[in-house]
Scaffold this motif. Structure first.
Motif, PDB file in Angstrom:
ATOM      1  N   ARG A   5       0.817  -1.209   0.000  1.00 21.25           N
ATOM      2  CA  ARG A   5       0.000   0.000   0.000  1.00 21.25           C
ATOM      3  C   ARG A   5       0.851   1.259   0.000  1.00 21.25           C
ATOM      4  O   ARG A   5       0.513   2.241  -0.655  1.00 21.25           O
ATOM      5  CB  ARG A   5      -0.942  -0.018   1.208  1.00 21.25           C
ATOM      6  CG  ARG A   5      -2.062  -1.036   1.059  1.00 21.25           C
ATOM      7  CD  ARG A   5      -3.124  -0.901   2.130  1.00 21.25           C
ATOM      8  NE  ARG A   5      -2.677  -1.477   3.400  1.00 21.25           N
ATOM      9  CZ  ARG A   5      -2.415  -0.762   4.487  1.00 21.25           C
ATOM     10  NH1 ARG A   5      -2.544   0.531   4.460  1.00 21.25           N
ATOM     11  NH2 ARG A   5      -2.027  -1.341   5.596  1.00 21.25           N
ATOM     12  N   ARG A   6       1.975   1.269   0.723  1.00 23.44           N
ATOM     13  CA  ARG A   6       2.806   2.457   0.754  1.00 23.44           C
ATOM     14  C   ARG A   6       3.611   2.614  -0.534  1.00 23.44           C
ATOM     15  O   ARG A   6       3.843   3.729  -0.984  1.00 23.44           O
ATOM     16  CB  ARG A   6       3.750   2.414   1.952  1.00 23.44           C
ATOM     17  CG  ARG A   6       3.052   2.587   3.286  1.00 23.44           C
ATOM     18  CD  ARG A   6       2.218   3.845   3.329  1.00 23.44           C
ATOM     19  NE  ARG A   6       3.005   5.010   2.998  1.00 23.44           N
ATOM     20  CZ  ARG A   6       2.477   6.150   2.596  1.00 23.44           C
ATOM     21  NH1 ARG A   6       1.199   6.274   2.451  1.00 23.44           N
ATOM     22  NH2 ARG A   6       3.252   7.180   2.312  1.00 23.44           N
ATOM     23  N   GLU A  25       2.186   4.494  -3.328  1.00 24.29           N
ATOM     24  CA  GLU A  25       2.269   5.943  -3.174  1.00 24.29           C
ATOM     25  C   GLU A  25       3.691   6.344  -2.812  1.00 24.29           C
ATOM     26  O   GLU A  25       3.924   7.355  -2.159  1.00 24.29           O
ATOM     27  CB  GLU A  25       1.283   6.413  -2.106  1.00 24.29           C
ATOM     28  CG  GLU A  25      -0.152   6.051  -2.438  1.00 24.29           C
ATOM     29  CD  GLU A  25      -1.108   6.405  -1.311  1.00 24.29           C
ATOM     30  OE1 GLU A  25      -0.633   6.906  -0.276  1.00 24.29           O
ATOM     31  OE2 GLU A  25      -2.305   6.190  -1.471  1.00 24.29           O
ATOM     32  N   ARG A  83      -2.073  15.916   1.691  1.00 21.20           N
ATOM     33  CA  ARG A  83      -2.698  14.639   1.995  1.00 21.20           C
ATOM     34  C   ARG A  83      -2.317  14.242   3.406  1.00 21.20           C
ATOM     35  O   ARG A  83      -1.177  14.441   3.840  1.00 21.20           O
ATOM     36  CB  ARG A  83      -2.268  13.548   1.013  1.00 21.20           C
ATOM     37  CG  ARG A  83      -2.914  12.188   1.318  1.00 21.20           C
ATOM     38  CD  ARG A  83      -2.741  11.195   0.201  1.00 21.20           C
ATOM     39  NE  ARG A  83      -3.394   9.941   0.523  1.00 21.20           N
ATOM     40  CZ  ARG A  83      -4.687   9.702   0.372  1.00 21.20           C
ATOM     41  NH1 ARG A  83      -5.475  10.656  -0.101  1.00 21.20           N
ATOM     42  NH2 ARG A  83      -5.221   8.540   0.685  1.00 21.20           N
ATOM     43  N   GLU A 139      -2.843  10.839   6.151  1.00 22.12           N
ATOM     44  CA  GLU A 139      -3.283   9.463   6.369  1.00 22.12           C
ATOM     45  C   GLU A 139      -3.041   9.099   7.827  1.00 22.12           C
ATOM     46  O   GLU A 139      -2.014   9.489   8.405  1.00 22.12           O
ATOM     47  CB  GLU A 139      -2.523   8.490   5.466  1.00 22.12           C
ATOM     48  CG  GLU A 139      -2.667   8.769   3.980  1.00 22.12           C
ATOM     49  CD  GLU A 139      -1.750   7.902   3.148  1.00 22.12           C
ATOM     50  OE1 GLU A 139      -1.059   7.042   3.748  1.00 22.12           O
ATOM     51  OE2 GLU A 139      -1.705   8.081   1.930  1.00 22.12           O
ATOM     52  N   GLN A 165      -3.692   5.820  10.914  1.00 21.91           N
ATOM     53  CA  GLN A 165      -4.126   4.483  11.288  1.00 21.91           C
ATOM     54  C   GLN A 165      -4.391   4.473  12.785  1.00 21.91           C
ATOM     55  O   GLN A 165      -3.528   4.863  13.580  1.00 21.91           O
ATOM     56  CB  GLN A 165      -3.066   3.447  10.920  1.00 21.91           C
ATOM     57  CG  GLN A 165      -2.815   3.376   9.428  1.00 21.91           C
ATOM     58  CD  GLN A 165      -1.907   2.236   9.061  1.00 21.91           C
ATOM     59  OE1 GLN A 165      -2.297   1.071   9.151  1.00 21.91           O
ATOM     60  NE2 GLN A 165      -0.694   2.550   8.664  1.00 21.91           N
ATOM     61  N   SER A 173      -8.163   2.771   9.010  1.00 23.01           N
ATOM     62  CA  SER A 173      -7.273   3.604   8.204  1.00 23.01           C
ATOM     63  C   SER A 173      -8.087   4.708   7.549  1.00 23.01           C
ATOM     64  O   SER A 173      -9.125   4.437   6.929  1.00 23.01           O
ATOM     65  CB  SER A 173      -6.575   2.775   7.118  1.00 23.01           C
ATOM     66  OG  SER A 173      -5.798   1.748   7.696  1.00 23.01           O
ATOM     67  N   GLY A 215      -7.822   8.420   5.123  1.00 22.76           N
ATOM     68  CA  GLY A 215      -7.006   9.250   4.245  1.00 22.76           C
ATOM     69  C   GLY A 215      -7.834  10.360   3.631  1.00 22.76           C
ATOM     70  O   GLY A 215      -8.953  10.127   3.178  1.00 22.76           O
ATOM     71  N   GLN A 255     -15.076   5.423  -0.272  1.00 26.79           N
ATOM     72  CA  GLN A 255     -14.284   6.490  -0.879  1.00 26.79           C
ATOM     73  C   GLN A 255     -15.207   7.445  -1.604  1.00 26.79           C
ATOM     74  O   GLN A 255     -16.245   7.036  -2.144  1.00 26.79           O
ATOM     75  CB  GLN A 255     -13.249   5.909  -1.850  1.00 26.79           C
ATOM     76  CG  GLN A 255     -12.243   6.935  -2.360  1.00 26.79           C
ATOM     77  CD  GLN A 255     -11.232   6.321  -3.306  1.00 26.79           C
ATOM     78  OE1 GLN A 255     -11.616   5.667  -4.269  1.00 26.79           O
ATOM     79  NE2 GLN A 255      -9.970   6.519  -3.045  1.00 26.79           N
TER      80      GLN A 255
END
Length: 481
Positions: A35-36, A39, A404, A406, A408, A415, A417, A452
């Motif tokens: 996931r990281r 990005e 942005r 994010e 957790q 999570s 974002g 989303q």
């Protein structure tokens, strides 16, 4: 731009490892890395070298006795989503889709990553007469097939590396031409970009292309270690550098626009360096000058200071600059809004960026990128908090901002974002794009609910931008825990 979260209806299986060797990355660690790394550009571009964190003595001794070649780790995932696209004005019609997104991820240590997978949107309703089963705007150019490769990386954070995939928040070394750029801000254009870095003696170079399948935005920056050139190899490289960069947009694909070329010269000096590896602080001064080759009077200057701080739980990078713009040139022209501005700039002048007359004046630019985790997670890119924010205020009343955040929470079960882009604030015709997403894991963490939503801007054949919005909700299953 977002629209990736979905709900899964297919169970995932983790491919078996060969030979039963000890895993270098656990399934949860690898899922976080997946996931990281999707990005990774927004976190740290490959050209920005970072010393690795110091390992505890127990880990160091264990790694010394372990096999030097880490095993391959594999992950399979299948998501299915409900997705709705809504017009924000009278033009256009609402559309509904089922979004199916398979994914295959492979990794070996920190140096090799391959992630394949893309959303396929199957129409449920809307789209007008003649609309096909699959949303055609997602696959109507050769460049759109680049979205199948979400990430391919060889070399990791080493000086010699190759990176291929989606670009989000990408900066080309000094960042004075390409700053926080994203190649998929246009929701109907899905290219795969490529970044390559290399070093030879006192020379470090980075080159990129925003679209590997078509002639679009491309550029390079070459940095020369002056201390190495004048006095031989220094104990710490990159303390005094001189760099030259150039970027050109051919204006093709994703809608045509007028070609544009920019160049920039930068000098950087590290004036403070304390600590080592996993616990260090560094401060540097920078000056630069740039222009548009072939166009006299189009130039700009910049001076500023930057700070990098790294601890076992915090990674902080900050920059503050004063800028001067003349003759239509501006620093960071290829920025977060570029894939929209190349059709129509934000503000009172509704023309493409290459034809816009940017006012002469000065600006102050600030940027902060912060990663924090409550525990030491060496090698992982999963974090309790990630914040990236860039703001530029101009002397004639305009403010641009993008960012942005994010987070957790609750043992990483939740999570969140949120991201946004605001361009030409304080001017008529200001532009705003926002999005948010959430994922909540339950029943042991293998099942999760997600959602989303946000706003979009669709380029039209007439060169204008049609506003819209999107929303997606669902459930998913994976083997991350």
């Amino acid at each position: 731009m977002g629209m990736r979260w979905s709900w899964a209806v297919v169970l995932l299986l983790l491919l078996p490892r060969a030979g039963g060797a000890q895993e270098a990355i656990t399934p949860e660690d690898f899922d976080a890395t997946v996931r990281r790394l999707e990005e990774a550009i927004s976190d740290k571009s490959p050209g920005e070298e970072e010393e690795g964190e110091a390992q505890p003595e127990e880990e160091a001794s264990a790694s010394a006795t372990a096999d030097s070649t880490p095993p391959w780790t594999n992950l399979l995932r299948m998501d299915a989503a409900t997705l709705t696209l809504l017009p924000r004005r009278s033009e256009g019609t609402a559309e509904g889709f089922v979004q199916v997104e398979p994914m295959v991820a492979l990794g070996q240590g920190e140096s090799v990553r391959l992630i394949l997978g893309t959303p396929v949107r199957l129409r449920l309703w809307g789209g007008g007469e003649g609309a096909g089963l699959v949303r055609k705007e997602d696959w109507d150019t050769l460049s759109d097939w680049g979205q199948v490769v979400r990430l391919f990386m060889v070399g990791g954070d080493t000086p010699n590396s190759v990176w291929l995939g989606m670009m989000e928040g990408y900066s080309l070394l000094s960042g004075h031409l390409v700053r926080r750029y994203g190649n998929r801000v246009n929701p109907d254009y899905h290219p795969a970009g490529v970044i390559a870095t290399g070093t030879l003696g006192p020379v470090y170079a980075e080159a990129f292309a925003s679209d590997v399948l078509s002639a679009r935005l491309a550029g390079a920056e070459v940095a020369l270690d002056m201390q190495h050139v004048l006095f031989g190899r220094p104990p710490v490289a990159g303390r005094y550098t001189l760099a030259l960069s150039a970027v050109h947009d051919w204006g093709r694909v994703g809608g045509t626009s007028r070609p544009m070329t920019l160049a920039h010269l930068d000098a950087t000096a590290v004036v403070l360096r304390r600590g080592r590896k996993g616990n260090r602080v560094e401060a540097h001064l920078l000056v630069g000058w740039g222009g548009r080759p072939g166009e006299g009077g189009a130039w700009g200057a910049v001076a500023g200071v930057g700070v990098d701080a790294l601890t076992p739980t915090v990674d902080l990078r900050a920059r503050l600059e004063g800028r001067l713009q003349r003759g239509g040139f501006r620093q960071g022209a290829f920025g977060p809004d570029y894939e929209l501005a190349r059709f129509q700039v934000a503000g009172p002048a509704a023309v493409p960026l290459a034809e816009a007359s940017f006012p002469e004046g000065a600006s102050a630019y600030g940027e902060v990128i912060l990663s924090w985790d409550a525990v030491r997670l060496s090698g992982m890119r999963q974090r309790h908090l990630f914040l990236s924010l860039g703001v530029e205020a101009f002397s004639w009343g305009r403010v641009d901002m993008d960012g942005r955040v994010e987070a957790q929470l609750f043992h990483r079960d939740l999570s969140l974002g949120v991201g946004g882009l605001a361009t030409a604030m304080g001017q008529p015709g200001a532009r705003y794009v926002v999005s948010g997403e959430a994922r909540w894991r339950f029943l042991g963490g293998n099942l999760y609910a997600l959602g989303q939503g946000g706003t979009l801007l669709f380029p039209t054949p007439e060169g204008t931008l049609r506003p819209g919005a999107f929303a997606a909700v669902g459930l998913g299953v994976d083997n991350a825990r």
